[in-house]
Design an enzyme around this catalytic site. Structure first.
Site, PDB file in Angstrom:
ATOM      1  N   SER A   1      40.866 -12.649  29.736  1.00 43.21           N
ATOM      2  CA  SER A   1      40.645 -12.465  28.295  1.00 43.21           C
ATOM      3  C   SER A   1      41.811 -12.924  27.421  1.00 43.21           C
ATOM      4  CB  SER A   1      40.273 -10.999  28.005  1.00 43.21           C
ATOM      5  OG  SER A   1      39.048 -10.669  28.631  1.00 43.21           O
TER       6      SER A   1
ATOM      7  N   LYS B   1      34.509 -22.638  35.047  1.00 39.27           N
ATOM      8  CA  LYS B   1      33.523 -21.955  35.909  1.00 39.27           C
ATOM      9  C   LYS B   1      32.230 -22.790  35.969  1.00 39.27           C
ATOM     10  CE  LYS B   1      35.597 -17.674  34.418  1.00 39.27           C
ATOM     11  NZ  LYS B   1      35.530 -16.235  34.386  1.00 39.27           N
TER      12      LYS B   1
ATOM     13  N   GLY C   1      36.751 -11.980  31.374  1.00 39.15           N
ATOM     14  CA  GLY C   1      35.521 -12.122  30.588  1.00 39.15           C
ATOM     15  C   GLY C   1      35.076 -10.858  29.881  1.00 39.15           C
TER      16      GLY C   1
ATOM     17  N   GLU D   1      35.930 -14.144  41.269  1.00 41.34           N
ATOM     18  CA  GLU D   1      34.485 -14.403  41.351  1.00 41.34           C
ATOM     19  C   GLU D   1      34.119 -15.008  42.709  1.00 41.34           C
ATOM     20  OE1 GLU D   1      34.182 -16.565  37.658  1.00 41.34           O
ATOM     21  OE2 GLU D   1      34.592 -14.704  36.579  1.00 41.34           O
TER      22      GLU D   1
ATOM     23  N   HIS E   1      39.831 -17.046  43.371  1.00 41.10           N
ATOM     24  CA  HIS E   1      39.413 -16.421  42.105  1.00 41.10           C
ATOM     25  C   HIS E   1      38.565 -15.195  42.433  1.00 41.10           C
ATOM     26  CE1 HIS E   1      37.399 -15.812  38.260  1.00 41.10           C
ATOM     27  NE2 HIS E   1      38.357 -16.550  37.714  1.00 41.10           N
TER      28      HIS E   1
ATOM     29  N   GLU F   1      45.272 -12.004  37.834  1.00 40.59           N
ATOM     30  CA  GLU F   1      44.055 -11.838  37.048  1.00 40.59           C
ATOM     31  C   GLU F   1      43.400 -10.494  37.375  1.00 40.59           C
ATOM     32  OE1 GLU F   1      42.466 -15.855  35.612  1.00 40.59           O
ATOM     33  OE2 GLU F   1      41.479 -15.385  37.487  1.00 40.59           O
TER      34      GLU F   1
ATOM     35  N   ASN G   1      39.706 -22.767  33.216  1.00 40.39           N
ATOM     36  CA  ASN G   1      38.691 -22.695  34.270  1.00 40.39           C
ATOM     37  C   ASN G   1      37.323 -22.651  33.592  1.00 40.39           C
ATOM     38  OD1 ASN G   1      37.011 -22.028  36.392  1.00 40.39           O
ATOM     39  ND2 ASN G   1      37.816 -19.943  36.650  1.00 40.39           N
TER      40      ASN G   1
HETATM   41  C1  PEP Z   1      39.140 -16.565  34.581  1.00 38.69           C
HETATM   42  O1  PEP Z   1      37.979 -16.729  34.895  1.00 38.69           O
HETATM   43  O2  PEP Z   1      40.041 -16.947  35.341  1.00 38.69           O
HETATM   44  C2  PEP Z   1      39.431 -15.926  33.313  1.00 38.69           C
HETATM   45  C3  PEP Z   1      40.655 -15.544  33.089  1.00 38.69           C
HETATM   46  O3  PEP Z   1      38.383 -15.751  32.444  1.00 38.69           O
HETATM   47  P1  PEP Z   1      38.467 -15.238  30.915  1.00 38.69           P
HETATM   48  O4  PEP Z   1      39.622 -15.955  30.263  1.00 38.69           O
HETATM   49  O5  PEP Z   1      37.157 -15.643  30.314  1.00 38.69           O
HETATM   50  O6  PEP Z   1      38.666 -13.785  30.947  1.00 38.69           O
END
Ligand code: PEP
Length: 251
Positions: free
Chosen positions: A209, A11, A169, A95, A93, A163, A9
């Site tokens: 992460s 973003k 992040g 976000e 998601h 998630e 992703n």
């Molecule tokens: C995500 O945005 O779905 C995600 C898992 O981000 P990151 O891997 O940067 O933690």
């Protein structure tokens, strides 16, 4: 046997020039043993499809509107994503849930729209740190699964991503035991609701992460069928380590 899946992703990151990362990724994995997808920002989707060519790296959107068309300035429908060459779309998601106030009912409507357009929906669920600290994780995940998925599920075109919001992040991840607990809970919940065969067929990704350094450990956890990766999917040299770890887990 569920085929493993590594999804990236991007973003709100990436310009046309960054699509070179996709060319590199395809070169690094000419014949991948796992399914691969990258969701770049919407303006790059058509170009990304051209960069990928005949390579099986799928291209996805990061959101879609539940309706096909209409007066919804700034929104993109599932049909439009499909028309641009996308085969997948990430929905719900955290976000989107936080920045745009998206709730489970809207995520469910978007999932149905994605299916109607022929897209695979990657539906995200996850608890906040406050919810984990107060012992509500499984309750929250259960409610999100219940609300975000339609009763008549298209199992072939649905993927779930666990998630934890606090792991996205941040460089923090749950313990492997905690990841295993949530994934096993999700598998049981889905099997109870949709039947054993469908529950067993749905792929469950972990996201938050994931890096080349922790990927192999995470992929060894039961019921983890792959990863949804943010930051580490932006550069081919980072994502390739995660893909290789997943390919090894698939052997
Ligand atoms: C995500 O945005 O779905 C995600 C898992 O981000 P990151 O891997 O940067 O933690």
């Amino acid at each position: 046997m569920r085929r493993k899946f590594a999804a990236g992703n991007w973003k709100m990151n990436g310009l046309e020039a960054d699509l070179e990362e996709l060319t590199q990724l395809c070169a690094l994995h000419p014949d991948p043993a796992v399914d691969l997808m990258i969701a770049p920002p919407a303006p790059l989707i058509s170009s990304a499809v051209v960069h990928v060519g005949v390579h099986p790296l799928a291209i996805g959107g990061q959101d879609c509107h539940p309706e096909i068309s209409g007066a919804h300035t700034g929104d993109i429908s599932a049909v439009m994503l499909k028309d641009a060459g996308a085969s997948h779309v990430i929905l719900g998601h955290s976000e989107r849930r936080a920045d745009h106030g998206e709730g489970d009912a809207l995520v469910r409507a978007k999932t149905q729209a994605a299916h109607r357009a022929g897209l695979t929906a990657i539906v995200c669920v996850g608890e906040t740190l406050a919810q984990r600290d107060s012992g509500e994780t499984l309750e929250v995940i259960g409610a999100q699964l219940q609300g975000s998925l339609p009763d008549l599920i298209n199992a072939a075109k649905t993927v779930l991503a666990y998630e934890p919001v606090w792991a996205i992040g941040t460089g923090k991840i749950p313990t492997l035991k905690e990841i295993g607990q949530v994934h096993s809970f999700m598998r049981n919940t889905l099997s109870t609701r949709f039947g054993e065969e469908t529950g067993d067929r749905l792929r469950l990704l972990y996201g938050g992460s994931v890096k080349p350094s922790n990927a192999a450990d995470i992929f060894a956890v039961a019921d983890v069928d792959g990863a949804l990766v943010g930051g580490a999917s932006l550069k081919a040299e980072d994502f390739t380590g995660i893909i290789s770890a997943l390919e090894e887990a698939a052997e």
